[in-house]
Write an enzyme that holds these catalytic residues in place. Structure first.
Site, PDB file in Angstrom:
ATOM      1  N   ARG A 252       0.865  -1.178   0.000  1.00  0.00           N
ATOM      2  CA  ARG A 252       0.000   0.000   0.000  1.00  0.00           C
ATOM      3  C   ARG A 252       0.904   1.231   0.000  1.00  0.00           C
ATOM      4  O   ARG A 252       1.970   1.228   0.633  1.00  0.00           O
ATOM      5  CB  ARG A 252      -0.906   0.035   1.240  1.00  0.00           C
ATOM      6  CG  ARG A 252      -2.047  -0.980   1.215  1.00  0.00           C
ATOM      7  CD  ARG A 252      -3.074  -0.663   0.125  1.00  0.00           C
ATOM      8  NE  ARG A 252      -4.200  -1.577   0.109  1.00  0.00           N
ATOM      9  CZ  ARG A 252      -4.328  -2.633  -0.703  1.00  0.00           C
ATOM     10  NH1 ARG A 252      -3.375  -2.921  -1.581  1.00  0.00           N
ATOM     11  NH2 ARG A 252      -5.405  -3.380  -0.657  1.00  0.00           N
TER      12      ARG A 252
ATOM     13  N   GLU B 199      -4.430   7.532  -4.528  1.00  0.00           N
ATOM     14  CA  GLU B 199      -4.714   6.892  -5.824  1.00  0.00           C
ATOM     15  C   GLU B 199      -6.083   7.341  -6.315  1.00  0.00           C
ATOM     16  O   GLU B 199      -6.979   7.542  -5.491  1.00  0.00           O
ATOM     17  CB  GLU B 199      -4.686   5.362  -5.664  1.00  0.00           C
ATOM     18  CG  GLU B 199      -3.311   4.850  -5.256  1.00  0.00           C
ATOM     19  CD  GLU B 199      -3.261   3.335  -5.049  1.00  0.00           C
ATOM     20  OE1 GLU B 199      -4.237   2.651  -5.392  1.00  0.00           O
ATOM     21  OE2 GLU B 199      -2.237   2.846  -4.566  1.00  0.00           O
TER      22      GLU B 199
ATOM     23  N   HIS C 119      -1.631   0.465  -9.788  1.00  0.00           N
ATOM     24  CA  HIS C 119      -2.206  -0.506  -8.832  1.00  0.00           C
ATOM     25  C   HIS C 119      -2.839  -1.700  -9.588  1.00  0.00           C
ATOM     26  O   HIS C 119      -4.071  -1.854  -9.596  1.00  0.00           O
ATOM     27  CB  HIS C 119      -3.235   0.164  -7.910  1.00  0.00           C
ATOM     28  CG  HIS C 119      -3.510  -0.643  -6.668  1.00  0.00           C
ATOM     29  ND1 HIS C 119      -3.874  -0.086  -5.476  1.00  0.00           N
ATOM     30  CD2 HIS C 119      -3.469  -1.989  -6.443  1.00  0.00           C
ATOM     31  CE1 HIS C 119      -4.064  -1.040  -4.569  1.00  0.00           C
ATOM     32  NE2 HIS C 119      -3.813  -2.205  -5.137  1.00  0.00           N
TER      33      HIS C 119
HETATM   34  C1  DGY Z   1      -5.785  -6.214  -3.085  1.00  0.00           C
HETATM   35  O1  DGY Z   1      -6.525  -7.152  -3.416  1.00  0.00           O
HETATM   36  O2  DGY Z   1      -5.786  -5.750  -1.947  1.00  0.00           O
HETATM   37  C2  DGY Z   1      -4.849  -5.699  -4.111  1.00  0.00           C
HETATM   38  O3  DGY Z   1      -4.243  -4.520  -3.728  1.00  0.00           O
HETATM   39  C3  DGY Z   1      -5.539  -5.516  -5.426  1.00  0.00           C
HETATM   40  O4  DGY Z   1      -6.442  -4.490  -5.365  1.00  0.00           O
END
Ligand code: DGY
Length: 325
Positions: free
Chosen positions: A237, A266, A284
């Site tokens: 993240r 984002e 992402h």
């Molecule tokens: C998640 O599944 O948490 C990944 O970051 C994909 O969005």
């Protein structure tokens, strides 16, 4: 009577088809007017929510009086106020496992792409710059045989480590909350404190979930511990890294490069990162393959339908809420 399920992000046609026979499905659509209005109107009668990428807590859900379950189409659940949901007895589910290998592939794509300057050289070639043999100013650095530092050796972290160890002959270091003897055995992985790992690794790969403990885990001090030749890869993240400090470290060439899939804010519409060729910036897409997104959607559907049928869903994030409901 069928229970009502409200989507809080776009759903694939296959997922809609999977859910429709079982529930009254509401999917807000721009074709029907303002999305936020449609969501707000349907929320008080929704028994289930399904989607991804939207923060949900008390401010958004206070009048969702019938809500029994939120099924997130993601493995990460930092967008949700888990304590609030648990207090209200609302189940939260996620989609682990099915995205492990695709996300590990993407981490390696970033690692290789940054080390071998793939995006930069592609743009350079297409701009018509290739007039003679490429010289040292455009060389990259080796990946095979180097030291890979994994911060967070969970499922995805160990899938990345396997690629490094068995695909590229890399030495694997890891940092995290606990030792993993089985993985140490399998991968020859060596446990380090975070500071030690940062000082030793040629590639530092961040694979921790976002929590109070990991927010801004990598800041100015930690970046300064990295080798000037090292590359940072973040697929976890954005908020795990102090982005301003990272930009500064890249601008001052205090580390070699960064392969990034996630950002503090984002979507990333503009950023000083865009002016830095040694930063590879992806939008992402860790789990964004057709196969994996479909598997995630179906896993989320199974969780949702189980919860609405009064069965304990497979991927329950807040088991305490199960005992209450
Ligand atoms: C998640 O599944 O948490 C990944 O970051 C994909 O969005």
């Amino acid at each position: 009577m069928k229970k009502t399920v409200l989507a809080f992000s776009r759903l694939s046609p296959a997922l809609i088809e999977r859910l429709q026979p079982h529930v009254e499905l509401v999917v807000p659509s721009p074709k029907l007017g303002d999305i936020a209005t449609q969501f707000a109107e349907a929320l008080p009668r929704a028994h289930g929510l399904i989607g991804a990428g939207r923060p949900l807590g008390e401010a958004q859900l206070h009048n969702a009086e019938r809500l029994e379950v939120i099924s997130s189409i993601s493995v990460g659940y930092d967008n949700y106020d888990v304590d609030y949901l648990t207090r209200r007895g609302i189940l939260l589910t996620n989609t682990p496992d099915v995205l492990t290998e695709s996300t590990a592939d993407l981490a390696f794509a970033l690692l290789l792409g940054t080390a071998r300057r793939v995006a930069e050289l592609d743009a350079w070639t297409k701009a018509g710059n290739w007039k003679r043999t490429v010289e040292a100013d455009l060389f990259g650095c080796d990946v095979h045989g180097k030291t890979l530092g994994i911060v967070g050796l969970g499922n995805i972290g160990s899938a990345i480590a396997r690629r490094g160890r068995f695909g590229f002959g890399m030495r694997v270091l890891y940092a995290g909350n606990s030792r993993k003897p089985a993985l140490e055995q399998e991968l020859g992985a060596e446990y380090r404190s975070l500071d030690e790992l940062l000082g030793e690794a040629d590639f530092v790969c961040l694979v921790v979930p976002l929590s109070a403990q990991t927010r801004q885990l990598i800041g100015r001090r930690e970046l300064a511990l990295m080798k000037p030749s090292a590359i940072l890869v973040n697929i976890s993240r954005g908020a795990v890294v102090d982005e301003a400090a990272l930009i500064e470290a890249l601008q001052e060439q205090r580390i070699r490069g960064a392969g990034l899939d996630v950002y503090e804010k984002e979507p990333l519409a503009e950023s000083p990162l865009f002016a830095l060729p040694q930063a590879v910036t992806l939008p992402h897409v860790g789990s964004a393959t057709h196969e994996t997104r479909q598997a995630m959607a179906f896993r989320a559907a199974d969780n949702l339908l189980a919860a609405l049928a009064g069965e304990r869903p497979r991927d329950l994030v807040n088991p305490q809420a199960w005992r209450q409901s």
